[in-house]
Design an enzyme around this catalytic site. Structure first.
Site, mmCIF file in Angstrom:
data_model
loop_
_atom_site.group_PDB
_atom_site.id
_atom_site.type_symbol
_atom_site.label_atom_id
_atom_site.label_comp_id
_atom_site.label_asym_id
_atom_site.label_seq_id
_atom_site.Cartn_x
_atom_site.Cartn_y
_atom_site.Cartn_z
ATOM 1 C CG HIS A 1 -14.179 -20.305 11.175
ATOM 2 N ND1 HIS A 1 -14.618 -21.150 10.189
ATOM 3 C CD2 HIS A 1 -13.029 -19.778 10.724
ATOM 4 C CE1 HIS A 1 -13.758 -21.151 9.203
ATOM 5 N NE2 HIS A 1 -12.786 -20.325 9.501
ATOM 6 C CD GLU B 1 1.201 1.299 1.983
ATOM 7 O OE1 GLU B 1 0.613 0.446 2.643
ATOM 8 O OE2 GLU B 1 1.016 1.472 0.756
ATOM 9 N NE ARG C 1 1.362 -5.818 7.062
ATOM 10 C CZ ARG C 1 0.542 -4.917 6.527
ATOM 11 N NH1 ARG C 1 0.947 -4.174 5.510
ATOM 12 N NH2 ARG C 1 -0.661 -4.744 6.991
HETATM 13 C C1 PEP Z 1 -0.094 0.074 6.137
HETATM 14 O O1 PEP Z 1 0.714 -0.572 5.453
HETATM 15 O O2 PEP Z 1 0.208 0.650 7.189
HETATM 16 C C2 PEP Z 1 -1.499 0.187 5.709
HETATM 17 C C3 PEP Z 1 -2.330 1.004 6.323
HETATM 18 O O3 PEP Z 1 -1.891 -0.616 4.688
HETATM 19 P P1 PEP Z 1 -2.236 -2.191 4.908
HETATM 20 O O4 PEP Z 1 -2.134 -2.487 6.372
HETATM 21 O O5 PEP Z 1 -3.595 -2.391 4.369
HETATM 22 O O6 PEP Z 1 -1.155 -2.836 4.096
HETATM 23 MG MG MG Z 2 0.141 -1.281 3.469
#
Ligand code: PEP
Ligand code: MG
Length: 853
Positions: free
Chosen positions: A471, A708, A742
């Site tokens: 942490h 998105e 991601r």
């Molecule tokens: C994104 O998807 O680029 C975004 C800003 O939302 P988050 O990262 O919170 O999913």
């Molecule tokens: Mg997002």
């Protein structure tokens, strides 16, 4: 033979149709299910109410010959916390077949539950069922099935009772843990929290060890890894329900695990952790004389004075002054520490909230407290007992073959010190003195030791040990302090006060640099500092490109602390408030008042600047403890963002009302996440308009949609007819366009928003904005990528929202650009075949003076 009758009208179905593996797999017993159409639950047989939790979402009846029937109304209804259920009887009451047990608001429950399908199961072991009703419509009071009474008299489990010989009910099931990291801190906390909510006492067993399921430390100490068998044993009132709760908690933890939720660890450091663990604290001297090597936990470069902070062993006396007195002392100390930790937690960003939140769990851990109380009962002082209890847990964690769990021992040491100091009438100072430009050297560092240091004087941290997933490493990253770990025992030989250089980027520490090297390093640091000071000073000014085009630079926020940092760094407003982060560690949904307080505090910190508040973006990679979502084969493509909000209208309404009450009116703009078509916007707009009328608000609140998904980007023109602005979330847009998760480590390098396919979608949305005369902003990570900036501006984007720390450099970059060059550059990038080629084109153009002054 016992007859069981339908408790309500509905559609009768086999258990296999219940959307829950616990019931469908008959883990709690055999029976039937009914999808109810009437809202009154009637007793299915004569008997006594054996279990009726406060939430009244389930009831079990014990028939005169000992048979237990459980009616579990709907699936995942425990999270409704009793909303929609009205119990008409009390536990222990004698009831007759057909008597009213519970009333339910079918509409409300249906909206909040995963399913209304209600299993009616015999939880007594060995029950043999016959005369089972065929699937189809059923009326309340009609026969469902018959059970062989002789078999039903047997207790649920053949083993001896766990602790109390008079135990009224017992249940146990084994499960193979599928969690990637095993039962680490987060799932342990989840299980413990659920266990605390059950009336039965739950014991978890694995590897020959056992623990009370309410103890986070105890659960972690089981050392359960993926593929290990975990035995769940419950005893007492509602034992089968308690086992089901544990199953549900494990399933929930699996979903959270697979969604990679949590604070991010620097990739380089994560990869290196295994090496540290394997190599142990070996000495590490590089081939260059005077240079020690370590592992980068947080990047950066610093020159400064080697500084050690003394960790004082806190003295405690062994004998106590009476059991009652010592217990009261411990209680008082824990209460003080709790208040203090809550203050520290609330003053930090997301990372700090999560870490201190875990410390608060440890403080109230029943395993630790029971073990301390045992020692107090044996005549020891509160301090001796608390230390004994924490050290026992630490020893267990340290014996485990799992670096993540071993690193949690630091958190326990930290909480031990907090309580011992509070017992001594002291508190950990909020700021420890440091010389100017201190480079902190230590074997390891505790989270509270780091937060107690004066950030302005701390140039870097170097540890002989340490873990990248600890942490303290996460906190250092959030505080942007360069940090090197795993240097080994040679670090101890570096004299206190010695001038040293830490190059965390390269993973080196120069223990005795020459005067020349120090001078060079100082020049480099001074140049970096001067540049960042100049950037920071300039950042408070509004931002225009070289040719005078206005570009607004906003900040992405997750807390009030972020908002204060953003304003200091020159943010002109908040372009994205990730509201889900504000309540991420909550077990219950925040009320309207709680939300209003949080939003108002952020609006106040922004001092009149606009606040774009995103509706809760739950699901996918952002699970929420208080909103467990059903398992999905592919969460990233399932119930996420606005889809989740629309399927939980009460939660959505509460949030929108809170947001619309923030003052001054007009400061808040609302943003809808994960939009795919206009119907979603219309549904949200309708709720907003209703609330506006209720609150008597003048004018319409500004509403935006996030881009998105490729679908949203390609239909931006249609969306713009329904909203006032668009904000491009490049993080998700990239993952959905490239079909690359991601959070996937191996794909991380390729998940690049500068891929021409993503750029084409951004260009499409920006161009729709130009036609409609409405603002198109970018709030995803690409907005802070200095290479991407000229391209985004070239497409016509005029608002960028980034993490607060990135604002000064971003404004400086924008000020160096000429729009005509950006437009040309952006168009040429669209036709390129890969992100790599886009990046080199931007670099080349900068070299040639294109896109950059
Ligand atoms: C994104 O998807 O680029 C975004 C800003 O939302 P988050 O990262 O919170 O999913
Ligand atoms: Mg997002």
């Amino acid at each position: 033979m016992q007859k069981i009758f339908a408790p309500f009208d509905g559609w009768c179905a086999p258990l296999d149709e219940v959307p829950d593996e616990v019931f469908a797999g008959r883990m709690l017993g055999d029976g039937l299910a009914i999808d109810p159409t009437s809202g009154v639950v009637l007793a299915p047989c004569d008997g006594e109410i054996a279990t009726l939790p406060e939430s009244a979402h389930a009831v079990s009846i014990r028939s005169p010959d000992g048979l237990e029937v459980l009616i579990h109304i709907g699936i995942d209804t425990v999270r409704l916390g009793g909303k929609g259920f009205d119990a008409r009887v009390k536990p222990g009451a004698r009831v007759q077949r057909g008597e009213e047990l519970i009333r339910l608001d079918l509409d409300l429950v249906a909206r909040g539950a995963k399913s209304l399908m209600t299993p009616i199961v015999i939880t007594s072991d060995g029950a043999v069922m016959s005369n089972r009703r065929a699937p189809g419509p059923v009326r309340a009071g009609e026969l469902l099935f018959e059970v062989d009474g002789a078999a039903s008299r047997r207790p649920l489990s053949p083993q001896p009772p766990l602790s109390s010989p008079q135990s009224v009910a017992r249940a146990e099931r084994a499960v193979v843990v599928a969690l990637l990291q095993g039962l680490h801190a987060r799932p342990a906390a989840l299980l413990a929290r659920r266990a605390k909510g059950t009336a039965a006492s739950v014991t978890l067993r694995a590897h020959g060890r056992a623990t009370d399921a309410r103890s986070v430390v105890g659960i972690m100490s089981l050392g359960v890894r993926r593929g290990d068998e975990l035995l769940i044993q419950a005893e007492g009132e509602g034992a089968p329900l308690a086992v089901a709760e544990m199953f549900a908690a494990l399933a929930e933890a699996e979903r959270m695990d697979s969604a990679h939720v949590g604070v991010s660890i620097p990739a380089a450091a994560t990869a290196a952790t295994a090496a540290t663990a394997a190599a142990g604290p070996a000495a590490r001297r590089s081939a260059h004389p005077g240079e020690l090597t370590g592992i980068r936990a947080v990047p950066g470069f610093a020159v400064g004075r080697a500084t050690r902070i003394e960790r004082r062993e806190i003295e405690v006396s062994e004998p106590g002054c009476g059991e009652l007195h010592e217990q009261e002392e411990l209680e008082r100390a824990r209460a003080n520490v709790r208040l203090r930790l809550e203050r520290i937690r609330n003053a930090g960003g997301v990372e700090r909230r999560q870490i201190i939140g875990a410390h608060l769990e440890f403080l109230d851990d029943p395993g630790l407290n029971d073990s301390a109380n045992e020692l107090i009962a044996a005549g020891k002082s509160a301090g001796f007992a608390w230390r004994g209890a924490t050290r026992r847990s630490i020893a267990t964690l340290q014996s485990l073959d799992d670096s993540r769990l071993r690193e949690r021992a630091d958190d326990l040491l930290d909480i031990e010190a907090h309580v011992l100091l509070a017992l001594a009438g002291e508190a950990r100072p909020l700021h420890l003195p440091l010389p100017e430009q201190a480079i902190l050297l230590a074997d390891d560092l505790l989270p509270s030791e780091l937060t107690a240091l004066d950030r302005r004087r701390l140039a870097a941290i170097a540890l002989s040990g340490g873990g990248a997933t600890s942490h303290v490493a996460i906190l250092a990253a959030a505080m942007e302090i360069p940090m090197l770990i795993g240097i080994g025992p040679l670090l101890r030989e570096v004299p206190d006060g010695q001038t040293i250089i830490v190059d965390a980027d390269k993973g080196t520490l120069h223990e005795a640099p020459s005067a020349d090297a120090v001078a060079q390093a100082k020049t480099l640091v001074a140049a970096r500092l001067a540049r960042s000071a100049a950037l920071r000073a300039a950042a408070v000014e509004e931002c225009r490109s070289l040719d005078g085009t206005r570009v607004e630079v906003f900040a992405n926020l997750g807390s009030t602390a972020d908002a204060l940092a953003a304003v200091e760094n020159g943010a002109e407003g908040c372009g994205l408030l990730r509201t889900e982060f504000l309540f991420i560690d909550r077990a219950t949904a925040p009320t309207e008042d709680e939300q209003l307080t949080a939003y108002q505090s952020i609006a106040d910190a922004l001092g009149g600047r606009p606040l774009i508040l995103r509706m809760m973006d739950v699901g996918g990679d952002k699970p929420l403890l208080y909103l467990p979502l059903p398992p999905e084969p592919n969460p990233a493509l399932g119930m996420r963002g606005v889809r989740t909000a629309l399927s939980h209208p009460d939660l959505m309404r509460t949030q929108l009302r809170a947001a619309m009450c923030v003052r001054p009116q007009g400061i808040v703009r609302l943003l809808i996440p994960m939009v795919t078509d206009v119907s979603e916007i219309a549904a949200v707009r309708k709720v907003i308009d209703d609330i506006g009328a209720e609150l008597n608000l003048q004018g319409r609140i500004s509403l935006g949609a996030m881009i998105e998904t490729p679908a949203a980007a390609l239909t931006a023109a249609a969306l713009l007819r329904e909203v006032d602005f668009l904000s491009i979330g490049s993080n998700d847009l990239t993952q959905y366009t490239l079909a690359m998760d991601r959070g996937h480590t191996d794909l991380a390098r390729r998940t690049d928003a500068l891929h021409p396919a993503v750029l084409q979608l951004i260009a499409a949305a920006a161009s729709a904005g130009k036609v409609a005369g409405k603002l198109v902003a970018v709030c995803g990570g690409v907005a802070a990528d200095l290479t991407a900036v000229p391209i985004l501006l070239g497409f016509g984007v005029r608002e960028l929202s980034v993490v607060p720390a990135a604002i000064p450099a971003l404004k400086s970059r924008i000020r160096s650009l000429r729009m005509a060059d950006c437009e040309k550059l952006a168009q040429s990038c669209l036709g390129l075949p890969s992100a790599a080629e886009v990046r080199s084109m931007v670099e080349r153009s900068a070299g040639e003076g294109g896109g950059r002054k």
